[in-house]
Design a protein around this motif. Structure first.
Motif, PDB file in Angstrom:
ATOM      1  N   GLY A   1       0.779  -1.144  -0.080  1.00 17.95           N
ATOM      2  CA  GLY A   1      -0.018   0.114  -0.030  1.00 17.95           C
ATOM      3  C   GLY A   1       0.902   1.232   0.050  1.00 17.95           C
ATOM      4  O   GLY A   1       0.511   2.254   0.593  1.00 17.95           O
ATOM      5  N   LEU A   2       1.975   1.322  -0.521  1.00 20.39           N
ATOM      6  CA  LEU A   2       2.822   2.521  -0.801  1.00 20.39           C
ATOM      7  C   LEU A   2       2.729   3.135  -1.996  1.00 20.39           C
ATOM      8  O   LEU A   2       2.213   2.742  -3.088  1.00 20.39           O
ATOM      9  N   ASN A   3       2.831   4.620  -1.839  1.00 23.69           N
ATOM     10  CA  ASN A   3       2.297   5.484  -2.875  1.00 23.69           C
ATOM     11  C   ASN A   3       2.985   6.646  -3.087  1.00 23.69           C
ATOM     12  O   ASN A   3       3.947   6.822  -1.918  1.00 23.69           O
ATOM     13  N   LYS A   4       2.821   7.497  -3.858  1.00 24.09           N
ATOM     14  CA  LYS A   4       3.515   8.683  -4.173  1.00 24.09           C
ATOM     15  C   LYS A   4       3.437   9.603  -2.901  1.00 24.09           C
ATOM     16  O   LYS A   4       4.157  10.765  -2.877  1.00 24.09           O
ATOM     17  N   ASP A   5       2.387   9.656  -1.996  1.00 28.49           N
ATOM     18  CA  ASP A   5       2.261  10.279  -0.816  1.00 28.49           C
ATOM     19  C   ASP A   5       3.040  10.020   0.345  1.00 28.49           C
ATOM     20  O   ASP A   5       3.301  10.726   1.468  1.00 28.49           O
ATOM     21  N   ASN A   6       3.733   8.753   0.074  1.00 20.84           N
ATOM     22  CA  ASN A   6       4.620   8.319   1.295  1.00 20.84           C
ATOM     23  C   ASN A   6       5.513   7.296   0.941  1.00 20.84           C
ATOM     24  O   ASN A   6       6.541   7.010   1.995  1.00 20.84           O
ATOM     25  N   PHE A   7       5.652   7.048  -0.162  1.00 21.73           N
ATOM     26  CA  PHE A   7       6.846   5.960  -0.432  1.00 21.73           C
ATOM     27  C   PHE A   7       8.161   6.261  -0.742  1.00 21.73           C
ATOM     28  O   PHE A   7       8.554   7.155  -1.899  1.00 21.73           O
ATOM     29  N   TYR A   8       9.102   6.013   0.058  1.00 24.21           N
ATOM     30  CA  TYR A   8      10.630   6.353  -0.053  1.00 24.21           C
ATOM     31  C   TYR A   8      11.121   5.044  -0.391  1.00 24.21           C
ATOM     32  O   TYR A   8      11.119   4.092   0.392  1.00 24.21           O
ATOM     33  N   LEU A   9      11.874   4.990  -1.599  1.00 22.61           N
ATOM     34  CA  LEU A   9      12.731   3.803  -1.974  1.00 22.61           C
ATOM     35  C   LEU A   9      14.212   3.975  -1.431  1.00 22.61           C
ATOM     36  O   LEU A   9      14.766   4.701  -2.069  1.00 22.61           O
ATOM     37  N   PHE A  10      14.663   3.015  -0.682  1.00 30.30           N
ATOM     38  CA  PHE A  10      16.098   3.121  -0.436  1.00 30.30           C
ATOM     39  C   PHE A  10      16.764   1.980  -0.942  1.00 30.30           C
ATOM     40  O   PHE A  10      16.268   0.769  -0.756  1.00 30.30           O
ATOM     41  N   GLY A  11      17.792   2.143  -1.880  1.00 28.35           N
ATOM     42  CA  GLY A  11      18.741   0.900  -2.348  1.00 28.35           C
ATOM     43  C   GLY A  11      20.220   1.219  -2.169  1.00 28.35           C
ATOM     44  O   GLY A  11      20.589   2.285  -2.342  1.00 28.35           O
ATOM     45  N   GLN A  12      20.823   0.002  -1.398  1.00 28.38           N
ATOM     46  CA  GLN A  12      22.216   0.468  -1.406  1.00 28.38           C
ATOM     47  C   GLN A  12      22.924  -0.754  -2.134  1.00 28.38           C
ATOM     48  O   GLN A  12      22.505  -1.981  -2.252  1.00 28.38           O
ATOM     49  N   SER A  13      23.986  -0.231  -2.879  1.00 31.23           N
ATOM     50  CA  SER A  13      24.915  -1.380  -3.576  1.00 31.23           C
ATOM     51  C   SER A  13      24.025  -1.834  -4.929  1.00 31.23           C
ATOM     52  O   SER A  13      23.442  -1.074  -5.334  1.00 31.23           O
ATOM     53  N   TRP A  14      23.757  -3.298  -5.302  1.00 28.16           N
ATOM     54  CA  TRP A  14      23.003  -3.533  -6.046  1.00 28.16           C
ATOM     55  C   TRP A  14      21.455  -3.109  -5.823  1.00 28.16           C
ATOM     56  O   TRP A  14      20.671  -2.786  -6.822  1.00 28.16           O
ATOM     57  N   GLY A  15      21.291  -2.915  -4.502  1.00 26.06           N
ATOM     58  CA  GLY A  15      19.850  -2.319  -4.314  1.00 26.06           C
ATOM     59  C   GLY A  15      19.672  -0.741  -4.979  1.00 26.06           C
ATOM     60  O   GLY A  15      18.851  -0.493  -5.226  1.00 26.06           O
ATOM     61  N   GLY A  16      20.647  -0.075  -4.955  1.00 21.17           N
ATOM     62  CA  GLY A  16      20.918   1.320  -5.708  1.00 21.17           C
ATOM     63  C   GLY A  16      20.821   1.221  -7.342  1.00 21.17           C
ATOM     64  O   GLY A  16      19.890   1.647  -7.801  1.00 21.17           O
ATOM     65  N   ILE A  17      21.164   0.098  -7.842  1.00 23.15           N
ATOM     66  CA  ILE A  17      20.977  -0.297  -9.228  1.00 23.15           C
ATOM     67  C   ILE A  17      19.395  -0.274  -9.326  1.00 23.15           C
ATOM     68  O   ILE A  17      18.683   0.031 -10.276  1.00 23.15           O
ATOM     69  N   LEU A  18      18.884  -1.386  -8.344  1.00 20.87           N
ATOM     70  CA  LEU A  18      17.610  -1.753  -8.620  1.00 20.87           C
ATOM     71  C   LEU A  18      16.638  -0.656  -8.380  1.00 20.87           C
ATOM     72  O   LEU A  18      15.764  -0.282  -8.940  1.00 20.87           O
ATOM     73  N   GLY A  19      16.960   0.203  -7.303  1.00 21.79           N
ATOM     74  CA  GLY A  19      16.034   1.279  -6.942  1.00 21.79           C
ATOM     75  C   GLY A  19      15.988   2.249  -8.327  1.00 21.79           C
ATOM     76  O   GLY A  19      15.232   3.010  -8.468  1.00 21.79           O
ATOM     77  N   ALA A  20      17.341   2.658  -8.761  1.00 21.70           N
ATOM     78  CA  ALA A  20      17.415   3.652  -9.911  1.00 21.70           C
ATOM     79  C   ALA A  20      16.718   3.154 -11.147  1.00 21.70           C
ATOM     80  O   ALA A  20      16.203   3.800 -11.713  1.00 21.70           O
ATOM     81  N   GLN A  21      16.901   1.784 -11.240  1.00 19.36           N
ATOM     82  CA  GLN A  21      16.142   1.293 -12.467  1.00 19.36           C
ATOM     83  C   GLN A  21      14.245   1.245 -12.248  1.00 19.36           C
ATOM     84  O   GLN A  21      13.490   1.573 -13.307  1.00 19.36           O
ATOM     85  N   TYR A  22      13.988   1.278 -10.976  1.00 11.57           N
ATOM     86  CA  TYR A  22      12.579   1.232 -10.597  1.00 11.57           C
ATOM     87  C   TYR A  22      12.107   2.527 -10.788  1.00 11.57           C
ATOM     88  O   TYR A  22      11.387   2.745 -11.603  1.00 11.57           O
ATOM     89  N   ALA A  23      13.103   3.571 -10.536  1.00 14.04           N
ATOM     90  CA  ALA A  23      12.422   4.957 -10.653  1.00 14.04           C
ATOM     91  C   ALA A  23      12.498   5.427 -12.182  1.00 14.04           C
ATOM     92  O   ALA A  23      11.569   6.280 -12.398  1.00 14.04           O
ATOM     93  N   LEU A  24      13.207   4.810 -12.969  1.00 11.96           N
ATOM     94  CA  LEU A  24      13.086   5.290 -14.503  1.00 11.96           C
ATOM     95  C   LEU A  24      11.851   4.585 -15.083  1.00 11.96           C
ATOM     96  O   LEU A  24      11.365   5.242 -16.030  1.00 11.96           O
ATOM     97  N   LYS A  25      11.178   3.529 -14.228  1.00  9.50           N
ATOM     98  CA  LYS A  25      10.064   3.067 -14.830  1.00  9.50           C
ATOM     99  C   LYS A  25       8.652   3.759 -14.203  1.00  9.50           C
ATOM    100  O   LYS A  25       7.685   3.980 -14.793  1.00  9.50           O
TER     101      LYS A  25
END
Length: 352
Positions: free
Chosen positions: A142-166
């Motif tokens: 139930g995360l959305n644009k009003d509350n959702f922060y995505l934290f990714g470290q190392s490989w998680g940073g790759i995944l987080g950035a790629q998620y943000a692009l889409k």
């Protein structure tokens, strides 16, 4: 006299702790402790915040493990662990900092990782599939644009950035920690900057093992553990590493790790699927508020991580001068205040 000095030291410590506690109270949100731990808006009280979330993949349905800590409808952080194939345990230090600031966060073991299902089909270890997995987890939590922060470290940073692009329209904020946006750039930094810092005889021996692709050799692993990890992964003696870090490394899924990262502990080599990953020319597409975290002694180039903050449309850089790849342990003094400030600034709508 010794008793007097001891008593004085205790008083000083007590006053110091009291002052720190008062500052923490002032820094928290307007949520009370009771409200932060309020289970009424969640259906996971019975399991202590744990949810096994069904994930649909091209190879069938599986389940991934998540665990909620706290309750705040405005600030919810989903943690993407590194590896690939590591576990949420690498973030257990977050419990010492985020709850007292009223920030809700979620542990999450990605598919293939320790607490989640571990299918054997290697085709599942694909970046784009992981992006779709994160999106399914977001919806389930139930995360959305009003509350959702995505934290990714190392490989998680790759995944987080790629998620943000889409899927950045679903985000309130993005945190890319200890990760550059180009694997070739990472390899270049490892070869040209970090490798020469090793003792020449140690580097020579490591490269000999790598040339033979003898990555499982105990001598090779001991050289990496003794000379590389304590300088660039976690700046502590391996014998002093926190239990949570040791458990993380004990629970690594080698199938996921080797498929995507490769067998080398000195870069990404071989047929690793992430070997050519590079989104440097796409960062300008990211408009959501973004924090890039870098560390002075990281395996990644801190200058590149600072550059990330200038390339995205709305970025901030956090530098950890005493930190390495796991700055949440070896530079907590800078890591957590900077992370918390970013989340709260975005929540208040303040400029980065």
């Amino acid at each position: 006299m010794k008793k007097y000095l001891s008593l004085l030291a205790i008083v000083i410590v007590f006053i110091s702790c009291k002052t720190e506690n008062e500052e923490v109270v002032k820094a928290t949100t307007d949520l009370s402790v009771k409200e932060y731990h309020n289970p009424e808006s969640h259906n996971d009280q019975f399991t202590g915040g744990i949810k096994m979330i069904p994930i649909t993949t091209p190879k069938g349905e599986f389940k991934v493990w998540t665990k909620r800590i706290g309750h705040n409808p405005k600030m919810k952080v989903l943690l993407l662990h590194g590896g690939p194939g590591v576990t949420h345990e690498i973030y257990e230090s977050f419990e010492g900092y985020l709850p007292q600031e009223g920030i809700e966060f979620y542990y999450y073991d990605q598919l293939g990782s320790y607490y989640s299902d571990q299918p054997k089909d290697l085709s599942l270890w694909d970046l784009d599939r992981f992006v779709e997995e994160v999106e399914q987890v977001r919806v389930a939590l139930g995360l959305n644009k009003d509350n959702f922060y995505l934290f990714g470290q190392s490989w998680g940073g790759i995944l987080g950035a790629q998620y943000a692009l889409k899927y950045q329209d679903h985000l309130k904020g993005l945190i890319i920690s200890n990760m550059v946006m180009s694997i070739p750039e990472y390899q270049k930094y490892s070869d040209e900057v970090l490798a020469p810092q090793l003792p020449p005889d140690v580097l020579k021996e490591i490269l000999e093992y790598e040339a033979k692709e003898d990555y499982g050799n105990e001598r090779y692993l001991s050289l990496i553990t003794e000379h590389y990890y304590p300088k660039h992964v976690l700046r502590m003696k391996p014998s002093e590493w926190p239990n949570s870090v040791n458990r993380t490394f004990q629970h690594v899924n080698p199938d996921v790790y080797v498929t995507m990262q490769g067998p080398s502990e000195f870069g990404i080599k071989g047929d690793a699927t992430l070997k050519n990953w590079d989104i440097m020319d796409r960062l300008k597409e990211i408009k959501v508020p973004t924090l890039s975290i870098g560390a002075q002694y990281d395996t990644m180039n801190p200058k590149h991580m600072e550059w990330i903050s200038t390339e995205v449309q709305n970025g901030r850089y956090l530098h950890c001068p005493n930190g390495s790849h796991l700055s949440q342990y070896d530079d907590q003094e800078h890591f957590f205040p900077g992370l918390i400030k970013f989340i709260k600034d975005v929540d208040k709508g303040e400029a980065l």
